[in-house]
Design a protein around this motif. Sequence first.
Motif, PDB file in Angstrom:
ATOM      1  N   VAL A 228       0.836  -1.207   0.000  1.00 22.12           N
ATOM      2  CA  VAL A 228       0.000   0.000   0.000  1.00 22.12           C
ATOM      3  C   VAL A 228       0.863   1.247   0.000  1.00 22.12           C
ATOM      4  O   VAL A 228       0.583   2.226  -0.711  1.00 22.12           O
ATOM      5  CB  VAL A 228      -0.949  -0.016   1.214  1.00 22.12           C
ATOM      6  CG1 VAL A 228      -1.633   1.330   1.390  1.00 22.12           C
ATOM      7  CG2 VAL A 228      -1.995  -1.118   1.060  1.00 22.12           C
ATOM      8  N   LYS A 229       1.950   1.231   0.778  1.00 26.59           N
ATOM      9  CA  LYS A 229       2.840   2.394   0.847  1.00 26.59           C
ATOM     10  C   LYS A 229       3.518   2.662  -0.491  1.00 26.59           C
ATOM     11  O   LYS A 229       3.668   3.801  -0.913  1.00 26.59           O
ATOM     12  CB  LYS A 229       3.897   2.166   1.935  1.00 26.59           C
ATOM     13  CG  LYS A 229       3.517   2.729   3.288  1.00 26.59           C
ATOM     14  CD  LYS A 229       3.375   4.230   3.213  1.00 26.59           C
ATOM     15  CE  LYS A 229       2.961   4.807   4.546  1.00 26.59           C
ATOM     16  NZ  LYS A 229       2.681   6.234   4.460  1.00 26.59           N
ATOM     17  N   PHE A 230       3.951   1.617  -1.144  1.00 28.47           N
ATOM     18  CA  PHE A 230       4.651   1.790  -2.413  1.00 28.47           C
ATOM     19  C   PHE A 230       3.698   2.206  -3.532  1.00 28.47           C
ATOM     20  O   PHE A 230       4.065   2.991  -4.409  1.00 28.47           O
ATOM     21  CB  PHE A 230       5.363   0.493  -2.807  1.00 28.47           C
ATOM     22  CG  PHE A 230       6.585   0.208  -1.978  1.00 28.47           C
ATOM     23  CD1 PHE A 230       7.479   1.220  -1.662  1.00 28.47           C
ATOM     24  CD2 PHE A 230       6.835  -1.070  -1.507  1.00 28.47           C
ATOM     25  CE1 PHE A 230       8.599   0.963  -0.898  1.00 28.47           C
ATOM     26  CE2 PHE A 230       7.951  -1.331  -0.744  1.00 28.47           C
ATOM     27  CZ  PHE A 230       8.834  -0.315  -0.439  1.00 28.47           C
ATOM     28  N   LYS A 231       2.469   1.711  -3.516  1.00 23.44           N
ATOM     29  CA  LYS A 231       1.529   2.001  -4.603  1.00 23.44           C
ATOM     30  C   LYS A 231       0.865   3.363  -4.459  1.00 23.44           C
ATOM     31  O   LYS A 231       0.633   4.050  -5.442  1.00 23.44           O
ATOM     32  CB  LYS A 231       0.452   0.908  -4.667  1.00 23.44           C
ATOM     33  CG  LYS A 231       0.972  -0.420  -5.213  1.00 23.44           C
ATOM     34  CD  LYS A 231      -0.167  -1.425  -5.321  1.00 23.44           C
ATOM     35  CE  LYS A 231       0.340  -2.740  -5.911  1.00 23.44           C
ATOM     36  NZ  LYS A 231      -0.747  -3.746  -6.042  1.00 23.44           N
ATOM     37  N   SER A 232       0.534   3.736  -3.242  1.00 25.02           N
ATOM     38  CA  SER A 232      -0.188   4.983  -3.015  1.00 25.02           C
ATOM     39  C   SER A 232       0.644   5.900  -2.141  1.00 25.02           C
ATOM     40  O   SER A 232       0.743   5.691  -0.939  1.00 25.02           O
ATOM     41  CB  SER A 232      -1.547   4.695  -2.356  1.00 25.02           C
ATOM     42  OG  SER A 232      -2.236   5.894  -2.125  1.00 25.02           O
TER      43      SER A 232
END
Length: 364
Positions: A228-232
Motif C-alpha cells: 500500500v505504501k509503495f503504490k499509493s
Amino acid sequence: MNSSKSPGLAGFGVLKNTTCHTEKKISVFFSIIFMTVGILSNSLAIVILMKAYQRFRQKSKASFLLLASGLVVTDLFGHLINGAIAVFVYASDKDWIRFNQSNILCSVFGICMVFFGLCPLFLGSVMAVERCIGVTKPIFHSTKMTSRHVKMMLTMVCLFAVLIALLPILRFRAYQIQASRTWCFYKTEHVEDWEDRFYLLLFSCLGFLALAISFLCNAVTGITLLRVKFKSQQRQGRSHHFEMIIQLLAIMCVSCICWSPFLVTMTRIGINEARSKETCETILFALRMATWNQILDPWVYILLRKAVLKNLYKITSGCCGVHVINLHMWELSSIKNSLKVAAISESPVSSKQINQQPLTSMGQ
C-alpha cells in the motif's frame, strides 16, 4: 493401580530419587525478582493500554488495544499467582509432603502453569489475526470486529486454555511435582503411558501452532502495508497500523525466543523420553526462559509506542544526521506526516473539521 491416577500420591513419586539440586538462595532470588519485575512491568503496561483504549474507543485500533490489554492482564496474574506459589514452596523448604498431602496445591500450580503458559501464546496469535483482518479487510473489520466480538474472542481463548489445563484433572491424571521440587507440570520423568506423552505433545503443538499463526499473519500484514505504501504515496493516517505491526513483530520475536527452548524440550520428552537427554537443570533453564516472555511482553507496549518512536526518531536524527537514516524505501517523512495527521485527528476540538477532509477520513 496406576499411580498416575491416584491424586493423593502421584505428585510425590519424583521426590524419592531426585537428581536435581538447585541452590536455594539463588532460586529464591530469581523467583522474587521475576515476580516483582513482572508485576510492576505489566501494571505499567495496563495503565498505558487503558489510557490508549479510552482515546481510540471508536477507532479500528480499539480492538487491538483490548486484546493487548487482555494479554498483559493474563501475564500479570500469571506472575502474581505462579510467583506467589513458587515463593511459598521455597519458603517451606520445598517440603511438599508436609503442605501438600492431598496434592491440591500441586494440581492448582500445574493448572496455572499450563493456563498462563498457553493463554498468552493464544492471545498473541489472535492479535496477529485481528490485525491481519484489519489491514487486508478493513470494511469487514470495521463492521464485524466490535468490542463485543473482541470480548467474546477473549472469553473463548481463556476458556479453551482452561480446558487444556483441566484436561488431566478431568481424566484423573494428577499433575506431577518436577525433579527440582519447585514447580508442578505434566509428567516429565519415566513417561511410559501414551496419555502422559499426549499431554506433553498437546502443549507443545498448541504452542508451536500459535507461534506459526502469528508469524504467518504478521507476514501477510507487513507485506500488505508495504505494498500500500509503495503504490499509493498520498495515503495518510495509517501510522497506527505501523505502530501495531511493530509491536506484533516484537511480541512474536520475544515469544519465539523465550518459548522455543521449553516447547522443544517438552516435545523431545513426549516423543521419546527414554532417549531424551534433558536434565532437570535444562528443563529449569527452559522454564525460566519462558517466564521471561511474561516480563518482556509489557515492555513492548511501554517502549514501542508512537510517542516513544517519534522521540527516538528525533534523537537518532540529531545524533546520526538525517541523511544517514533517511531511507527512501521506508518513506520516513511520509510516516512522520501520518503521525501528525493522526495526532490532529485525535483532538476533540478539530474532530468536525477532520471528518470533512476526505484525505484524513480515509486514514480513520
